[in-house]
Enzyme design. Sequence first.
Site, PDB file in Angstrom:
ATOM      1  N   HIS A  13     -10.386  -1.488  -5.137  1.00 18.93           N
ATOM      2  CA  HIS A  13     -10.335  -1.065  -6.543  1.00 18.93           C
ATOM      3  C   HIS A  13      -8.917  -0.615  -6.909  1.00 18.93           C
ATOM      4  O   HIS A  13      -8.705   0.549  -7.272  1.00 18.93           O
ATOM      5  CB  HIS A  13     -11.301   0.095  -6.805  1.00 18.93           C
ATOM      6  CG  HIS A  13     -12.693  -0.320  -7.132  1.00 18.93           C
ATOM      7  ND1 HIS A  13     -13.698   0.587  -7.368  1.00 18.93           N
ATOM      8  CD2 HIS A  13     -13.267  -1.548  -7.260  1.00 18.93           C
ATOM      9  CE1 HIS A  13     -14.830  -0.056  -7.617  1.00 18.93           C
ATOM     10  NE2 HIS A  13     -14.593  -1.353  -7.551  1.00 18.93           N
TER      11      HIS A  13
ATOM     12  N   PHE B 263      -8.682   4.798  -4.857  1.00 20.76           N
ATOM     13  CA  PHE B 263      -9.564   5.954  -4.716  1.00 20.76           C
ATOM     14  C   PHE B 263     -10.911   5.547  -4.117  1.00 20.76           C
ATOM     15  O   PHE B 263     -11.719   6.396  -3.783  1.00 20.76           O
ATOM     16  CB  PHE B 263      -9.794   6.613  -6.083  1.00 20.76           C
ATOM     17  CG  PHE B 263      -8.540   7.126  -6.728  1.00 20.76           C
ATOM     18  CD1 PHE B 263      -8.117   8.435  -6.530  1.00 20.76           C
ATOM     19  CD2 PHE B 263      -7.769   6.309  -7.523  1.00 20.76           C
ATOM     20  CE1 PHE B 263      -6.959   8.909  -7.120  1.00 20.76           C
ATOM     21  CE2 PHE B 263      -6.603   6.774  -8.131  1.00 20.76           C
ATOM     22  CZ  PHE B 263      -6.200   8.085  -7.924  1.00 20.76           C
ATOM     23  N   HIS B 264     -11.146   4.226  -4.031  1.00 23.28           N
ATOM     24  CA  HIS B 264     -12.428   3.694  -3.536  1.00 23.28           C
ATOM     25  C   HIS B 264     -12.136   2.577  -2.547  1.00 23.28           C
ATOM     26  O   HIS B 264     -11.500   1.589  -2.910  1.00 23.28           O
ATOM     27  CB  HIS B 264     -13.269   3.127  -4.683  1.00 23.28           C
ATOM     28  CG  HIS B 264     -13.351   4.007  -5.884  1.00 23.28           C
ATOM     29  ND1 HIS B 264     -13.351   3.519  -7.175  1.00 23.28           N
ATOM     30  CD2 HIS B 264     -13.435   5.353  -5.982  1.00 23.28           C
ATOM     31  CE1 HIS B 264     -13.436   4.525  -8.024  1.00 23.28           C
ATOM     32  NE2 HIS B 264     -13.473   5.650  -7.329  1.00 23.28           N
ATOM     33  N   GLN B 265     -12.615   2.709  -1.322  1.00 23.34           N
ATOM     34  CA  GLN B 265     -12.420   1.686  -0.299  1.00 23.34           C
ATOM     35  C   GLN B 265     -13.796   1.125   0.070  1.00 23.34           C
ATOM     36  O   GLN B 265     -14.728   1.885   0.336  1.00 23.34           O
ATOM     37  CB  GLN B 265     -11.716   2.284   0.926  1.00 23.34           C
ATOM     38  CG  GLN B 265     -10.358   2.894   0.610  1.00 23.34           C
ATOM     39  CD  GLN B 265     -10.420   4.306   0.061  1.00 23.34           C
ATOM     40  OE1 GLN B 265     -11.213   5.120   0.526  1.00 23.34           O
ATOM     41  NE2 GLN B 265      -9.601   4.616  -0.930  1.00 23.34           N
TER      42      GLN B 265
END
Length: 644
Positions: free
Chosen positions: A413, A580-582
């Site tokens: 993201h 911030f999102h994996q």
Amino acid sequence: MTERARRALGAVCETLVPGSRADLADRVAARVERLPRPADRADFARLLALLESPLVNLLLAGTPRPFSALALPARERYLRSWATSRLATRRRAFQALKRLVTVTHYVALDERGTNPAWSDIGYPGPLGPPPAAPKPIRPLSLTGDTTLDCDVVVVGSGAGGGVVAGELSARGRDVVVLEKGGYFAEADFTQREDEMLERLYDGSGLLTTRDLGLLVLQGSCVGGGTVVNYTTSFHPPETVRAEWAAEHGLPYFTSSEFQRSLDAVAARLGVNREETAPSPRDRVLVRGLERLGWHRGILPRNVRGCSQGEDCGYCGYGCRRGAKQSTLVTYLADAAARGARIVARAAARRVLVERGRAVGVEALVRDPDTGVRAALTVRARAVVVACGSIHSPALLLRSGLGHPALGRHLALHPATAVFALMDEEVRPWSGTLQSRYSDQFADLDRGYGFRFETAPLHPALAALAAPWESGAGHRRVMARLPRTALVGILLRDRDGGRVTADPDGQPKVAYRLSRRDAVHLRRGLAAAAEVLEAAGAREIWTPTARWLAYRPGESGGREGWLRQLDATGYGPNQLLLASFHQMSSCRMGGQRAHSVVNPEHQVWDVPGLYVADASVFPSASGVNPMLTIMGIAHRAAGLIAHEA
């Protein structure tokens, strides 16, 4: 660090931040020592050595003198040429220096517990001392090498691991939770960026992809990312659920069973749209969207009794009120109350596999207070890996697994923002973390596009985002902070990266924005600027290496600015990107050849080994993933309970 390297570092600090405190170089050196990978620390030392090499400088800068011997204007020209170089290695080197030095300058505390630079940028710092609140969880303390036995060992305590631990303990299972980070609660949340970055974030907030092209921000503490995230609690979009079901052989995602899991975790977290008073940042976003006639919506948030005021904006460094319903105050607290054992500072080294079945985990436990290092072996009937999309594949690789898809398809993201100078004071560090969004452009191409959100802007992130062409120029941008607004761009990326392990077993992240995703990103920058114009922005800029800005209404305007962006490029270290999102590095699927985890959350061909975090997403979720992770973990816990 050699004396030669320290001279170079001192000169770099004085160039990037003229007039900075005398001990800035020492503080930067200490931060480098905390980088998680030995290879990164060695690379930084080599970079400083190159700066002091007369021969290298003759070739790169046309002068046979060490960097520290150059006059300030020459040093600025030198670094500026690296910042905008056509060579990716030079841009990478510049960003390594700029990020470490400027962030350290704005977050480091003096002997009085403050930072002299804060007054220059209008930042108040911490809003008083943290509360003297009790710490209800008591992590297990080890005094030496230890072996534990249990029904289920869970590696990781965030959105996935926390839910699995809470649900399994509720079903009467004996659970041990291993967490790489430390245990911190309300009384520890000082709101001091330097302390909170080190305590709560992986790599002290400096984790990046291998080429430094993308900053990876993820929690590393008991409670994981749920302690530091922005409380946004979207259900996964119906279109994404349908895609996962149809394209990856996972009909479960469109089932009523998955919906019941999502509803159950949303209820436990108190997800609501009532405690969502818009921050000044959100009001700017909404004003622009309304004037353009574009979609805007209210974010669902997992909060109970949230102040939604000044101190809310600091909750990326932990919620002092306990209003954020992280796993720290919900599922982990539930599990601990039922007898689950939680071990903090426990770095899992490998999963134990015997006769083809997972039977436990080996970990190294470090107590920073006593200095004790203990080897911990946990024997279990089932192992649940839930340490995130960077560390979960690395752990499985260290454990000898060789699935073709392991570590591949990593989605991040990629996020960036467009910034604006407003007439009014915005104080972008304050107010509700996130309360408004827009999905006007969420579906540009078969479900792929971007969303608009805002995010709190404290000095560390502001220093990373501010372009640097000179020390004085960077300082001027930072001085605008109180009147700075931003529109964040959250890109659903289709074409992913990869996680591998270095010789020490530490994860390495390779990621490059694809051409298709870059087209969507460029569209996002243009649209975000349009929103800010409509909201009344006086000047608009981007977090590029060069200062690229325009004033609405002046000659050239947005179209001229976009042409400048195109000429500058969207490659590594040309535009600040953060994750911030994996997701998706151990993805779930119906076919072994294309996935790591089967439809029952179990690693293919390894009975007793489960994965329950965002790494099992078949592709990027397109929305903040916390609730989706928790729904998956809730369902996984039910399946694991039948086996353990």
